[in-house]
Design a protein around this motif. Sequence first.
Motif, PDB file in Angstrom:
ATOM      1  N   ALA A  93      16.117  11.145  -2.965  1.00  0.00           N
ATOM      2  CA  ALA A  93      15.655  11.354  -1.596  1.00  0.00           C
ATOM      3  C   ALA A  93      16.309  10.350  -0.648  1.00  0.00           C
ATOM      4  N   TYR A  94      16.331   9.086  -1.042  1.00  0.00           N
ATOM      5  CA  TYR A  94      16.905   8.037  -0.192  1.00  0.00           C
ATOM      6  C   TYR A  94      18.353   8.354   0.189  1.00  0.00           C
ATOM      7  N   TYR A  95      19.135   8.774  -0.782  1.00  0.00           N
ATOM      8  CA  TYR A  95      20.549   9.019  -0.536  1.00  0.00           C
ATOM      9  C   TYR A  95      20.824  10.330   0.199  1.00  0.00           C
ATOM     10  N   THR A  96      20.002  11.347  -0.002  1.00  0.00           N
ATOM     11  CA  THR A  96      20.365  12.691   0.453  1.00  0.00           C
ATOM     12  C   THR A  96      19.646  13.169   1.704  1.00  0.00           C
ATOM     13  N   GLU A 115       6.145  19.958 -14.198  1.00  0.00           N
ATOM     14  CA  GLU A 115       7.243  20.920 -14.315  1.00  0.00           C
ATOM     15  C   GLU A 115       6.946  21.996 -15.354  1.00  0.00           C
ATOM     16  N   SER A 116       6.121  21.679 -16.342  1.00  0.00           N
ATOM     17  CA  SER A 116       5.769  22.677 -17.355  1.00  0.00           C
ATOM     18  C   SER A 116       4.932  23.807 -16.767  1.00  0.00           C
ATOM     19  N   GLU A 117       4.340  23.568 -15.596  1.00  0.00           N
ATOM     20  CA  GLU A 117       3.488  24.563 -14.958  1.00  0.00           C
ATOM     21  C   GLU A 117       4.089  25.143 -13.683  1.00  0.00           C
ATOM     22  N   ASP A 118       5.046  24.438 -13.100  1.00  0.00           N
ATOM     23  CA  ASP A 118       5.595  24.848 -11.809  1.00  0.00           C
ATOM     24  C   ASP A 118       7.099  24.602 -11.805  1.00  0.00           C
ATOM     25  N   PRO A 119       7.917  25.668 -11.762  1.00  0.00           N
ATOM     26  CA  PRO A 119       9.373  25.487 -11.801  1.00  0.00           C
ATOM     27  C   PRO A 119       9.933  24.751 -10.585  1.00  0.00           C
ATOM     28  N   ASP A 120       9.183  24.705  -9.491  1.00  0.00           N
ATOM     29  CA  ASP A 120       9.632  23.986  -8.293  1.00  0.00           C
ATOM     30  C   ASP A 120       9.009  22.593  -8.198  1.00  0.00           C
ATOM     31  N   ALA A 121       8.449  22.121  -9.299  1.00  0.00           N
ATOM     32  CA  ALA A 121       7.722  20.847  -9.277  1.00  0.00           C
ATOM     33  C   ALA A 121       8.574  19.686  -8.784  1.00  0.00           C
ATOM     34  N   ASN A 122       9.813  19.611  -9.240  1.00  0.00           N
ATOM     35  CA  ASN A 122      10.602  18.423  -8.920  1.00  0.00           C
ATOM     36  C   ASN A 122      10.982  18.346  -7.444  1.00  0.00           C
ATOM     37  N   LYS A 123      11.205  19.490  -6.804  1.00  0.00           N
ATOM     38  CA  LYS A 123      11.449  19.478  -5.357  1.00  0.00           C
ATOM     39  C   LYS A 123      10.206  18.992  -4.613  1.00  0.00           C
ATOM     40  N   LYS A 124       9.057  19.491  -5.025  1.00  0.00           N
ATOM     41  CA  LYS A 124       7.804  19.089  -4.391  1.00  0.00           C
ATOM     42  C   LYS A 124       7.516  17.613  -4.658  1.00  0.00           C
ATOM     43  N   ASN A 125       7.752  17.193  -5.894  1.00  0.00           N
ATOM     44  CA  ASN A 125       7.449  15.810  -6.272  1.00  0.00           C
ATOM     45  C   ASN A 125       8.367  14.812  -5.575  1.00  0.00           C
ATOM     46  N   MET A 126       9.615  15.210  -5.390  1.00  0.00           N
ATOM     47  CA  MET A 126      10.540  14.338  -4.672  1.00  0.00           C
ATOM     48  C   MET A 126      10.007  14.041  -3.278  1.00  0.00           C
ATOM     49  N   LYS A 127       9.488  15.047  -2.599  1.00  0.00           N
ATOM     50  CA  LYS A 127       8.948  14.840  -1.250  1.00  0.00           C
ATOM     51  C   LYS A 127       7.688  13.987  -1.292  1.00  0.00           C
ATOM     52  N   ILE A 128       6.852  14.201  -2.306  1.00  0.00           N
ATOM     53  CA  ILE A 128       5.623  13.408  -2.442  1.00  0.00           C
ATOM     54  C   ILE A 128       5.966  11.936  -2.640  1.00  0.00           C
ATOM     55  N   ILE A 129       6.878  11.667  -3.577  1.00  0.00           N
ATOM     56  CA  ILE A 129       7.260  10.282  -3.861  1.00  0.00           C
ATOM     57  C   ILE A 129       7.898   9.641  -2.629  1.00  0.00           C
ATOM     58  N   GLU A 147       0.833  -1.200   0.000  1.00  0.00           N
ATOM     59  CA  GLU A 147       0.000   0.000   0.000  1.00  0.00           C
ATOM     60  C   GLU A 147       0.872   1.256   0.000  1.00  0.00           C
ATOM     61  N   PHE A 148       0.329   2.322  -0.579  1.00  0.00           N
ATOM     62  CA  PHE A 148       0.996   3.624  -0.454  1.00  0.00           C
ATOM     63  C   PHE A 148      -0.050   4.716  -0.515  1.00  0.00           C
ATOM     64  N   ASP A 149       0.311   5.883   0.011  1.00  0.00           N
ATOM     65  CA  ASP A 149      -0.583   7.035   0.009  1.00  0.00           C
ATOM     66  C   ASP A 149      -0.355   7.823  -1.269  1.00  0.00           C
ATOM     67  N   GLU A 197       7.624  10.479   0.654  1.00  0.00           N
ATOM     68  CA  GLU A 197       6.703  10.307   1.776  1.00  0.00           C
ATOM     69  C   GLU A 197       5.714   9.169   1.517  1.00  0.00           C
ATOM     70  N   SER A 198       5.353   8.962   0.274  1.00  0.00           N
ATOM     71  CA  SER A 198       4.364   7.917  -0.021  1.00  0.00           C
ATOM     72  C   SER A 198       4.985   6.538  -0.201  1.00  0.00           C
ATOM     73  N   LEU A 199       6.277   6.492  -0.562  1.00  0.00           N
ATOM     74  CA  LEU A 199       6.901   5.214  -0.898  1.00  0.00           C
ATOM     75  C   LEU A 199       8.180   4.929  -0.108  1.00  0.00           C
ATOM     76  N   LYS A 200       8.432   5.657   0.967  1.00  0.00           N
ATOM     77  CA  LYS A 200       9.675   5.456   1.720  1.00  0.00           C
ATOM     78  C   LYS A 200       9.736   4.101   2.423  1.00  0.00           C
ATOM     79  N   HIS A 201       8.600   3.417   2.522  1.00  0.00           N
ATOM     80  CA  HIS A 201       8.588   2.096   3.154  1.00  0.00           C
ATOM     81  C   HIS A 201       9.020   0.991   2.201  1.00  0.00           C
ATOM     82  N   LEU A 202       9.306   1.309   0.937  1.00  0.00           N
ATOM     83  CA  LEU A 202       9.814   0.297   0.011  1.00  0.00           C
ATOM     84  C   LEU A 202      11.166  -0.214   0.504  1.00  0.00           C
ATOM     85  N   SER A 203      11.395  -1.507   0.342  1.00  0.00           N
ATOM     86  CA  SER A 203      12.717  -2.053   0.639  1.00  0.00           C
ATOM     87  C   SER A 203      13.657  -1.682  -0.503  1.00  0.00           C
TER      88      SER A 203
END
Length: 258
Positions: A147-150, A61-75, A52-54, A77-83
């Motif tokens: 995200a995992y590494y940094t 990114e075509s609409e928001d220049p900060d999209a990738n920073k925001k998306n990194m946190k979304i991905i 499961e994931f949230d 937070e929702s999938l950090k429980h992956l092995s």
Amino acid sequence: MKKLVYYVSDDFLDEFKTNFNSNYLPLYLDGDKEKIKEIFSNPENVIESSIEFDYADLFLESEDPDANKKNMKIIWESLKHLSISEASNEKLWIALENTFYLDYHLDQLKLISGKTREASVISRTIFNRGNKRSLMINNIASLWWIAYYTINPEAEDPFYLTNRFMEGTYRGNAIAYFSSNLVSNKNIVLGTLEAIYELIDEGKMIENRYSYSSANKLLNLTGGVVILDLLSKDEIKKIVKDNLLKMENVETVSEKTI
């Protein structure tokens, strides 16, 4: 919103990669969302896992220049429980970027231009550069792995190094740095990045991909003398900060201003 992580089946993955250039590449070049959705809604092609994931929508990114920073946190937070094994599996990322995150994937592909567009579309959609390098090229997997590494949970701002890395041309830097087999120990990564950003902030070095790839070369040389995995983050940081400016191709501020 709770969802189940998808995988592509082994049979479909083999067919998808084998026939990608002839059967599938035109769909991604044209951004044919409906046809891609049809392919990846076939239960013979895509399988639900028990993970499961949230789920949350990603920013474009075509609409928001900060999209990738925001998306990194979304991905993350929702999938950090992956092995590590699950997060290294191409079947998972190919499924996710063509189902839940298809809008983001196609938006990323649309932003690619130039003579190498076709090759870039291929490498971002299938794994064709070796597994570790492909993880850093894939539009979704790269966000998770950076995200995992940094992320440093012990820092006052755990996302400081992550956000700093995501500035500028982060894709090229990620491929140059994280594709190395040396990058597997978080102390090595955190110490290296802290050293790089201090050298930049002190006005001694210009950031480019050689800042990262040369740090890897430096530590590879050091690894012939000491066991890097036994060193602390601060010991790694000192080695990199004391020696990186001496490495070939590293661009110092004095070189830039001559």
